[in-house]
Write a protein that holds these residues in place. Structure first.
Motif, PDB file in Angstrom:
ATOM      1  N   MET A   5       0.851  -1.173   0.000  1.00 39.61           N
ATOM      2  CA  MET A   5       0.000   0.000   0.000  1.00 39.61           C
ATOM      3  C   MET A   5       0.894   1.232   0.000  1.00 39.61           C
ATOM      4  O   MET A   5       1.861   1.319   0.726  1.00 39.61           O
ATOM      5  CB  MET A   5      -0.903  -0.020   1.230  1.00 39.61           C
ATOM      6  N   THR A   6       0.550   2.193  -0.813  1.00 41.20           N
ATOM      7  CA  THR A   6       1.281   3.445  -0.905  1.00 41.20           C
ATOM      8  C   THR A   6       0.478   4.534  -0.212  1.00 41.20           C
ATOM      9  O   THR A   6      -0.726   4.600  -0.380  1.00 41.20           O
ATOM     10  CB  THR A   6       1.475   3.832  -2.385  1.00 41.20           C
ATOM     11  N   LYS A   7       1.162   5.379   0.560  1.00 38.80           N
ATOM     12  CA  LYS A   7       0.485   6.515   1.191  1.00 38.80           C
ATOM     13  C   LYS A   7       0.798   7.778   0.414  1.00 38.80           C
ATOM     14  O   LYS A   7       1.945   8.058   0.109  1.00 38.80           O
ATOM     15  CB  LYS A   7       0.928   6.687   2.636  1.00 38.80           C
ATOM     16  N   ILE A   8      -0.237   8.504   0.075  1.00 33.79           N
ATOM     17  CA  ILE A   8      -0.098   9.780  -0.602  1.00 33.79           C
ATOM     18  C   ILE A   8      -0.724  10.777   0.350  1.00 33.79           C
ATOM     19  O   ILE A   8      -1.860  10.605   0.755  1.00 33.79           O
ATOM     20  CB  ILE A   8      -0.846   9.767  -1.945  1.00 33.79           C
ATOM     21  N   GLU A   9       0.040  11.828   0.677  1.00 31.16           N
ATOM     22  CA  GLU A   9      -0.384  12.666   1.790  1.00 31.16           C
ATOM     23  C   GLU A   9      -0.311  11.755   3.002  1.00 31.16           C
ATOM     24  O   GLU A   9       0.330  10.722   2.981  1.00 31.16           O
ATOM     25  CB  GLU A   9      -1.803  13.202   1.593  1.00 31.16           C
ATOM     26  N   SER A  10      -0.988  12.064   4.046  1.00 34.42           N
ATOM     27  CA  SER A  10      -1.026  11.131   5.168  1.00 34.42           C
ATOM     28  C   SER A  10      -2.363  10.422   5.232  1.00 34.42           C
ATOM     29  O   SER A  10      -2.526   9.489   6.001  1.00 34.42           O
ATOM     30  CB  SER A  10      -0.753  11.882   6.472  1.00 34.42           C
ATOM     31  N   ARG A  11      -3.316  10.829   4.403  1.00 34.14           N
ATOM     32  CA  ARG A  11      -4.666  10.280   4.488  1.00 34.14           C
ATOM     33  C   ARG A  11      -5.113   9.530   3.243  1.00 34.14           C
ATOM     34  O   ARG A  11      -6.096   8.809   3.291  1.00 34.14           O
ATOM     35  CB  ARG A  11      -5.650  11.405   4.781  1.00 34.14           C
ATOM     36  N   ILE A  12      -4.422   9.699   2.145  1.00 34.89           N
ATOM     37  CA  ILE A  12      -4.821   9.037   0.898  1.00 34.89           C
ATOM     38  C   ILE A  12      -3.918   7.824   0.699  1.00 34.89           C
ATOM     39  O   ILE A  12      -2.701   7.927   0.748  1.00 34.89           O
ATOM     40  CB  ILE A  12      -4.694   9.989  -0.309  1.00 34.89           C
ATOM     41  N   GLY A  72      -7.110   3.896   3.965  1.00 32.67           N
ATOM     42  CA  GLY A  72      -7.237   2.451   3.849  1.00 32.67           C
ATOM     43  C   GLY A  72      -8.671   1.950   3.888  1.00 32.67           C
ATOM     44  O   GLY A  72      -8.903   0.749   3.825  1.00 32.67           O
ATOM     45  N   MET A  73      -9.637   2.855   3.998  1.00 33.47           N
ATOM     46  CA  MET A  73     -11.036   2.439   3.969  1.00 33.47           C
ATOM     47  C   MET A  73     -11.465   2.268   2.513  1.00 33.47           C
ATOM     48  O   MET A  73     -10.751   2.643   1.592  1.00 33.47           O
ATOM     49  CB  MET A  73     -11.920   3.505   4.648  1.00 33.47           C
ATOM     50  N   ARG A  74     -12.624   1.759   2.317  1.00 34.38           N
ATOM     51  CA  ARG A  74     -13.140   1.588   0.961  1.00 34.38           C
ATOM     52  C   ARG A  74     -13.952   2.797   0.511  1.00 34.38           C
ATOM     53  O   ARG A  74     -14.884   2.680  -0.262  1.00 34.38           O
ATOM     54  CB  ARG A  74     -13.960   0.312   0.870  1.00 34.38           C
ATOM     55  N   ILE A  75     -13.554   3.946   0.992  1.00 38.75           N
ATOM     56  CA  ILE A  75     -14.141   5.204   0.522  1.00 38.75           C
ATOM     57  C   ILE A  75     -13.119   5.815  -0.426  1.00 38.75           C
ATOM     58  O   ILE A  75     -12.012   6.182  -0.023  1.00 38.75           O
ATOM     59  CB  ILE A  75     -14.428   6.167   1.691  1.00 38.75           C
ATOM     60  N   ARG A  76     -13.499   5.882  -1.698  1.00 42.41           N
ATOM     61  CA  ARG A  76     -12.566   6.377  -2.708  1.00 42.41           C
ATOM     62  C   ARG A  76     -12.552   7.901  -2.743  1.00 42.41           C
ATOM     63  O   ARG A  76     -13.559   8.554  -2.430  1.00 42.41           O
ATOM     64  CB  ARG A  76     -12.952   5.844  -4.084  1.00 42.41           C
ATOM     65  N   VAL A  77     -11.432   8.443  -3.132  1.00 47.02           N
ATOM     66  CA  VAL A  77     -11.304   9.891  -3.298  1.00 47.02           C
ATOM     67  C   VAL A  77     -12.363  10.385  -4.259  1.00 47.02           C
ATOM     68  O   VAL A  77     -13.026  11.401  -4.018  1.00 47.02           O
ATOM     69  CB  VAL A  77      -9.876  10.258  -3.781  1.00 47.02           C
ATOM     70  N   ILE A  78     -12.581   9.673  -5.348  1.00 49.47           N
ATOM     71  CA  ILE A  78     -13.556  10.100  -6.349  1.00 49.47           C
ATOM     72  C   ILE A  78     -14.965  10.146  -5.773  1.00 49.47           C
ATOM     73  O   ILE A  78     -15.780  10.979  -6.176  1.00 49.47           O
ATOM     74  CB  ILE A  78     -13.487   9.211  -7.619  1.00 49.47           C
ATOM     75  N   LEU A 117     -19.439  13.740  -4.541  1.00 51.03           N
ATOM     76  CA  LEU A 117     -20.435  14.299  -3.626  1.00 51.03           C
ATOM     77  C   LEU A 117     -20.298  15.819  -3.541  1.00 51.03           C
ATOM     78  O   LEU A 117     -21.297  16.544  -3.578  1.00 51.03           O
ATOM     79  CB  LEU A 117     -20.296  13.676  -2.237  1.00 51.03           C
ATOM     80  N   LEU A 118     -19.071  16.297  -3.459  1.00 53.90           N
ATOM     81  CA  LEU A 118     -18.845  17.747  -3.422  1.00 53.90           C
ATOM     82  C   LEU A 118     -19.291  18.388  -4.735  1.00 53.90           C
ATOM     83  O   LEU A 118     -19.930  19.447  -4.732  1.00 53.90           O
ATOM     84  CB  LEU A 118     -17.374  18.056  -3.147  1.00 53.90           C
ATOM     85  N   ALA A 119     -18.980  17.751  -5.858  1.00 50.18           N
ATOM     86  CA  ALA A 119     -19.344  18.294  -7.169  1.00 50.18           C
ATOM     87  C   ALA A 119     -20.858  18.312  -7.383  1.00 50.18           C
ATOM     88  O   ALA A 119     -21.368  19.149  -8.131  1.00 50.18           O
ATOM     89  CB  ALA A 119     -18.672  17.487  -8.279  1.00 50.18           C
ATOM     90  N   LEU A 138      -9.303  16.973  -1.788  1.00 51.98           N
ATOM     91  CA  LEU A 138      -9.196  18.149  -2.656  1.00 51.98           C
ATOM     92  C   LEU A 138      -7.746  18.450  -3.012  1.00 51.98           C
ATOM     93  O   LEU A 138      -7.422  18.742  -4.165  1.00 51.98           O
ATOM     94  CB  LEU A 138      -9.836  19.360  -1.975  1.00 51.98           C
ATOM     95  N   ARG A 139      -6.861  18.332  -2.040  1.00 50.92           N
ATOM     96  CA  ARG A 139      -5.437  18.567  -2.295  1.00 50.92           C
ATOM     97  C   ARG A 139      -4.883  17.520  -3.264  1.00 50.92           C
ATOM     98  O   ARG A 139      -4.122  17.823  -4.173  1.00 50.92           O
ATOM     99  CB  ARG A 139      -4.668  18.552  -0.973  1.00 50.92           C
ATOM    100  N   TYR A 140      -5.294  16.271  -3.069  1.00 51.17           N
ATOM    101  CA  TYR A 140      -4.843  15.194  -3.953  1.00 51.17           C
ATOM    102  C   TYR A 140      -5.280  15.474  -5.394  1.00 51.17           C
ATOM    103  O   TYR A 140      -4.484  15.378  -6.325  1.00 51.17           O
ATOM    104  CB  TYR A 140      -5.407  13.856  -3.470  1.00 51.17           C
ATOM    105  N   ALA A 141      -6.547  15.833  -5.566  1.00 43.63           N
ATOM    106  CA  ALA A 141      -7.055  16.114  -6.913  1.00 43.63           C
ATOM    107  C   ALA A 141      -6.333  17.300  -7.530  1.00 43.63           C
ATOM    108  O   ALA A 141      -5.966  17.269  -8.712  1.00 43.63           O
ATOM    109  CB  ALA A 141      -8.552  16.374  -6.856  1.00 43.63           C
TER     110      ALA A 141
END
Length: 74
Positions: free
Chosen positions: A1-8, A23-29, A34-36, A60-63
């Protein structure tokens, strides 16, 4: 598993290797969609109670970082 930021996190064995939150099954997208669609950050937190407000900021930072690259036109 790769960590991007500390939360992604990105795990090839989870959600098809798509970026997820802590690491949860909640995707960034999922969060971005939902925000969009017009939900506020507070609405997203109600919709996905396992999230923390810092997770939304990380999405948001990741995107933003994924889109911040030069585009060359021929």
């Amino acid at each position: 598993m790769t960590k991007i930021e500390s939360r992604i996190t990105v795990n090839p064995r989870q959600c098809g290797g798509r970026p997820c939150i802590r690491g949860m099954r909640i995707r960034v997208i999922d969060v971005l969609d939902l925000l969009a669609s017009g939900l506020s950050a507070e609405d997203v937190l109600e919709e996905l109670p396992d999230l923390e407000s810092e997770d939304i900021t990380a999405c948001l930072r990741y995107a933003s970082r994924r889109l911040d690259h030069p585009v060359l036109a021929a």
